[in-house]
Design a protein around this motif. Structure first.
Motif, PDB file in Angstrom:
ATOM      1  N   ARG A  36       0.634  -1.208  -0.020  1.00 29.29           N
ATOM      2  CA  ARG A  36      -0.013   0.026   0.007  1.00 29.29           C
ATOM      3  C   ARG A  36       0.687   1.138   0.004  1.00 29.29           C
ATOM      4  O   ARG A  36       0.535   2.292  -0.669  1.00 29.29           O
ATOM      5  CB  ARG A  36      -0.927  -0.080   1.466  1.00 29.29           C
ATOM      6  N   LEU A  37       2.033   1.154   0.745  1.00 34.32           N
ATOM      7  CA  LEU A  37       3.000   2.363   0.543  1.00 34.32           C
ATOM      8  C   LEU A  37       3.545   2.678  -0.648  1.00 34.32           C
ATOM      9  O   LEU A  37       3.574   3.809  -1.287  1.00 34.32           O
ATOM     10  CB  LEU A  37       4.091   2.070   1.778  1.00 34.32           C
ATOM     11  N   ALA A  38       3.895   1.550  -1.511  1.00 32.03           N
ATOM     12  CA  ALA A  38       4.271   1.700  -2.859  1.00 32.03           C
ATOM     13  C   ALA A  38       3.215   2.461  -3.724  1.00 32.03           C
ATOM     14  O   ALA A  38       3.311   3.242  -4.594  1.00 32.03           O
ATOM     15  CB  ALA A  38       4.802   0.302  -3.337  1.00 32.03           C
ATOM     16  N   GLU A  39       1.860   1.677  -3.423  1.00 38.00           N
ATOM     17  CA  GLU A  39       0.782   2.349  -4.222  1.00 38.00           C
ATOM     18  C   GLU A  39       0.397   3.684  -3.983  1.00 38.00           C
ATOM     19  O   GLU A  39       0.168   4.711  -5.018  1.00 38.00           O
ATOM     20  CB  GLU A  39      -0.482   1.469  -3.971  1.00 38.00           C
ATOM     21  N   GLN A  40       0.488   4.128  -2.746  1.00 39.98           N
ATOM     22  CA  GLN A  40       0.559   5.559  -2.613  1.00 39.98           C
ATOM     23  C   GLN A  40       1.440   6.466  -2.958  1.00 39.98           C
ATOM     24  O   GLN A  40       1.015   7.671  -3.404  1.00 39.98           O
ATOM     25  CB  GLN A  40       0.206   5.637  -0.800  1.00 39.98           C
ATOM     26  N   LYS A  41       2.612   5.874  -3.135  1.00 42.90           N
ATOM     27  CA  LYS A  41       3.709   6.866  -3.794  1.00 42.90           C
ATOM     28  C   LYS A  41       3.608   6.938  -5.222  1.00 42.90           C
ATOM     29  O   LYS A  41       3.475   8.131  -5.768  1.00 42.90           O
ATOM     30  CB  LYS A  41       5.033   6.108  -3.475  1.00 42.90           C
ATOM     31  N   LYS A  42       3.033   5.906  -5.902  1.00 50.40           N
ATOM     32  CA  LYS A  42       2.637   6.147  -7.298  1.00 50.40           C
ATOM     33  C   LYS A  42       1.419   7.032  -7.664  1.00 50.40           C
ATOM     34  O   LYS A  42       1.643   7.488  -8.393  1.00 50.40           O
ATOM     35  CB  LYS A  42       2.256   4.625  -7.799  1.00 50.40           C
ATOM     36  N   LYS A  43       0.390   6.973  -6.867  1.00 50.86           N
ATOM     37  CA  LYS A  43      -0.693   7.750  -6.849  1.00 50.86           C
ATOM     38  C   LYS A  43      -0.203   9.346  -6.767  1.00 50.86           C
ATOM     39  O   LYS A  43      -0.594  10.078  -7.148  1.00 50.86           O
ATOM     40  CB  LYS A  43      -1.718   7.434  -6.070  1.00 50.86           C
ATOM     41  N   ALA A  44       0.888   9.527  -6.034  1.00 52.49           N
ATOM     42  CA  ALA A  44       1.055  10.952  -5.948  1.00 52.49           C
ATOM     43  C   ALA A  44       1.937  11.389  -7.076  1.00 52.49           C
ATOM     44  O   ALA A  44       2.226  12.836  -7.136  1.00 52.49           O
ATOM     45  CB  ALA A  44       2.165  11.070  -4.593  1.00 52.49           C
ATOM     46  N   ILE A  45       2.262  10.637  -7.812  1.00 51.96           N
ATOM     47  CA  ILE A  45       3.041  11.045  -9.001  1.00 51.96           C
ATOM     48  C   ILE A  45       1.998  11.058 -10.130  1.00 51.96           C
ATOM     49  O   ILE A  45       1.074  10.275 -10.538  1.00 51.96           O
ATOM     50  CB  ILE A  45       4.164  10.170  -9.343  1.00 51.96           C
ATOM     51  N   ARG A  46       2.184  11.832 -11.202  1.00 45.70           N
ATOM     52  CA  ARG A  46       1.223  11.991 -12.295  1.00 45.70           C
ATOM     53  C   ARG A  46       1.249  10.771 -13.056  1.00 45.70           C
ATOM     54  O   ARG A  46       2.268  10.243 -13.320  1.00 45.70           O
ATOM     55  CB  ARG A  46       2.004  13.336 -13.343  1.00 45.70           C
ATOM     56  N   ASP A  47      -0.001  10.256 -13.352  1.00 44.23           N
ATOM     57  CA  ASP A  47      -0.166   8.994 -14.048  1.00 44.23           C
ATOM     58  C   ASP A  47       0.308   9.049 -15.675  1.00 44.23           C
ATOM     59  O   ASP A  47      -0.467   9.739 -16.386  1.00 44.23           O
ATOM     60  CB  ASP A  47      -1.768   8.679 -13.903  1.00 44.23           C
ATOM     61  N   LEU A  48       1.496   8.744 -15.724  1.00 46.50           N
ATOM     62  CA  LEU A  48       1.868   8.731 -17.227  1.00 46.50           C
ATOM     63  C   LEU A  48       1.501   7.294 -17.882  1.00 46.50           C
ATOM     64  O   LEU A  48       1.911   7.302 -19.402  1.00 46.50           O
ATOM     65  CB  LEU A  48       3.369   8.887 -17.313  1.00 46.50           C
ATOM     66  N   SER A  49       0.574   6.524 -17.493  1.00 45.34           N
ATOM     67  CA  SER A  49       0.453   5.429 -18.145  1.00 45.34           C
ATOM     68  C   SER A  49      -0.339   5.547 -19.459  1.00 45.34           C
ATOM     69  O   SER A  49      -1.427   6.295 -19.306  1.00 45.34           O
ATOM     70  CB  SER A  49      -0.458   4.391 -17.157  1.00 45.34           C
ATOM     71  N   THR A  50      -0.043   4.727 -20.380  1.00 45.72           N
ATOM     72  CA  THR A  50      -0.932   4.775 -21.683  1.00 45.72           C
ATOM     73  C   THR A  50      -0.366   3.557 -22.535  1.00 45.72           C
ATOM     74  O   THR A  50       0.725   2.995 -22.615  1.00 45.72           O
ATOM     75  CB  THR A  50      -0.704   6.208 -22.433  1.00 45.72           C
ATOM     76  N   ASP A  51      -1.408   2.982 -23.202  1.00 43.97           N
ATOM     77  CA  ASP A  51      -0.775   2.023 -24.204  1.00 43.97           C
ATOM     78  C   ASP A  51      -1.486   2.328 -25.587  1.00 43.97           C
ATOM     79  O   ASP A  51      -1.031   1.561 -26.825  1.00 43.97           O
ATOM     80  CB  ASP A  51      -1.877   0.785 -23.682  1.00 43.97           C
ATOM     81  N   PHE A  52      -1.666   3.403 -25.843  1.00 40.25           N
ATOM     82  CA  PHE A  52      -1.862   4.034 -27.228  1.00 40.25           C
ATOM     83  C   PHE A  52      -3.167   3.397 -27.788  1.00 40.25           C
ATOM     84  O   PHE A  52      -3.182   3.652 -29.188  1.00 40.25           O
ATOM     85  CB  PHE A  52      -0.604   4.022 -28.113  1.00 40.25           C
ATOM     86  N   GLU A  53      -3.910   2.612 -27.202  1.00 43.45           N
ATOM     87  CA  GLU A  53      -4.912   1.991 -27.766  1.00 43.45           C
ATOM     88  C   GLU A  53      -6.038   2.901 -28.384  1.00 43.45           C
ATOM     89  O   GLU A  53      -6.683   2.652 -29.262  1.00 43.45           O
ATOM     90  CB  GLU A  53      -5.562   0.745 -27.119  1.00 43.45           C
ATOM     91  N   ASN A  54      -6.177   4.018 -27.710  1.00 42.95           N
ATOM     92  CA  ASN A  54      -7.054   5.131 -28.238  1.00 42.95           C
ATOM     93  C   ASN A  54      -6.483   5.980 -29.180  1.00 42.95           C
ATOM     94  O   ASN A  54      -7.198   7.179 -29.514  1.00 42.95           O
ATOM     95  CB  ASN A  54      -7.775   5.792 -27.072  1.00 42.95           C
ATOM     96  N   GLU A  55      -5.330   5.966 -29.619  1.00 35.10           N
ATOM     97  CA  GLU A  55      -4.683   6.742 -30.548  1.00 35.10           C
ATOM     98  C   GLU A  55      -4.100   8.008 -29.987  1.00 35.10           C
ATOM     99  O   GLU A  55      -4.041   8.866 -30.950  1.00 35.10           O
ATOM    100  CB  GLU A  55      -5.307   6.660 -31.883  1.00 35.10           C
ATOM    101  N   THR A  56      -4.032   8.349 -28.890  1.00 35.94           N
ATOM    102  CA  THR A  56      -3.825   9.819 -28.190  1.00 35.94           C
ATOM    103  C   THR A  56      -2.633   9.552 -27.440  1.00 35.94           C
ATOM    104  O   THR A  56      -2.240   8.419 -26.898  1.00 35.94           O
ATOM    105  CB  THR A  56      -5.263  10.104 -27.451  1.00 35.94           C
ATOM    106  N   LEU A  57      -1.847  10.386 -27.120  1.00 38.82           N
ATOM    107  CA  LEU A  57      -0.969  10.409 -26.259  1.00 38.82           C
ATOM    108  C   LEU A  57      -1.179  10.584 -24.657  1.00 38.82           C
ATOM    109  O   LEU A  57      -0.124  10.539 -23.884  1.00 38.82           O
ATOM    110  CB  LEU A  57       0.147  11.697 -26.866  1.00 38.82           C
ATOM    111  N   ASN A  58      -2.297  11.046 -24.364  1.00 37.51           N
ATOM    112  CA  ASN A  58      -2.877  11.280 -22.767  1.00 37.51           C
ATOM    113  C   ASN A  58      -1.786  12.310 -22.215  1.00 37.51           C
ATOM    114  O   ASN A  58      -1.844  13.444 -22.530  1.00 37.51           O
ATOM    115  CB  ASN A  58      -2.880   9.830 -22.238  1.00 37.51           C
ATOM    116  N   GLU A  59      -0.932  11.943 -21.372  1.00 35.62           N
ATOM    117  CA  GLU A  59      -0.279  12.710 -20.543  1.00 35.62           C
ATOM    118  C   GLU A  59       1.220  13.187 -21.287  1.00 35.62           C
ATOM    119  O   GLU A  59       2.106  13.598 -20.528  1.00 35.62           O
ATOM    120  CB  GLU A  59       0.201  12.230 -19.343  1.00 35.62           C
TER     121      GLU A  59
END
Length: 252
Positions: A36-59
């Motif tokens: 949970r500590l690791a998950e909380q740290k990831k949540k504090a960082i901007r979510d850069l996740s993307t798989d490009f399936e929607n053909e957009t760059l997101n963040e």
């Protein structure tokens, strides 16, 4: 009530708990809390996740200065039918350098995010899949840099993966916060150097944050029988880990 001897308490305190999907052996430790500590740290960082399936760059933003561009390609309807990777393990789309007639640099930059003083980000990894192919050995390249308060530092250079015979996707993880000094404003930047020959290619996919749980250890600190237990994640010294169907590499 009879207290346990001090040497017994010392043994309990120093016991470590692996959290790489294994059952906690020390009852004083709590794997769930560590995760949970690791998950909380990831949540504090901007979510850069993307798989490009929607053909957009997101963040992410395409900051290429010339005619070359990053463009989502569909494996089922590619624009370079004679120069394809193996099918992605997830989905059909990925981000690829759309080449022009001259050798140019494609730039992909994340939106800026903040990291705070006092927070430990050393166990947070930036993970992505990539495919490189090059007519000439090490000519095509993909670099990853971290921009800290306007100053860029290179953290990955992947030209070793650009063999002319390569059609495989590789997965790599890197700790982008290894040399940063919070508080800082951070962005991540891909620089793709793609040749113009038929065999040249640069593509990325499945960008995400992960945690270095393979090397996390829980340490328990017990001052007395009634004091609370403190769970401390131990940061890893691992710089990055890469793997594919044909190659794996761990650099310390």
């Amino acid at each position: 009530m009879k207290l346990l001897p001090s040497f017994v308490l010392t043994y309990l305190v120093l016991s470590t708990v692996p959290v790489d999907g294994e059952e906690c052996e020390n009852q004083l430790g709590d794997c769930y809390i560590i995760k949970r500590l690791a998950e909380q740290k990831k949540k504090a960082i901007r979510d850069l996740s993307t798989d490009f399936e929607n053909e957009t760059l997101n963040e992410w933003r395409d900051e290429s200065k010339t005619g070359v561009r990053w463009k989502a390609e569909d494996y089922n309807s590619p624009w370079e039918v004679n120069n394809l990777p193996v099918k992605p393990s997830i989905g059909n789309r990925y981000l690829r350098v759309d080449r022009k007639s001259s050798f140019e640099v494609a730039i992909l930059r994340s939106l800026t995010f903040s990291i705070s003083m006092g927070d430990d980000y050393k166990d947070i990894l930036f993970t992505f899949d990539f495919w490189l192919r090059s007519t000439w050995p090490k000519f095509t390249n993909l670099e990853l840099c971290v921009n800290e308060n306007g100053n860029e530092k290179p953290i990955l250079s992947l030209s070793d993966y650009s063999a002319i015979t390569n059609r495989n996707w590789n997965t790599i993880s890197v700790n982008p916060f290894h040399d940063v000094s919070p508080p800082s404003e951070i962005s991540l930047v891909f620089y793709a150097y793609c040749g113009t020959n038929t065999e040249d290619a640069v593509a990325i996919d499945n960008i995400r944050w992960t945690d270095d749980s393979s090397s996390l250890t829980a340490l328990t600190k017990l001052e007395s029988l009634t004091s609370p237990i403190t769970i401390v994640p131990v940061p890893s010294d691992t710089m990055f880990l890469a793997n594919s169907t044909t190659k794996s590499q761990l650099i310390i």
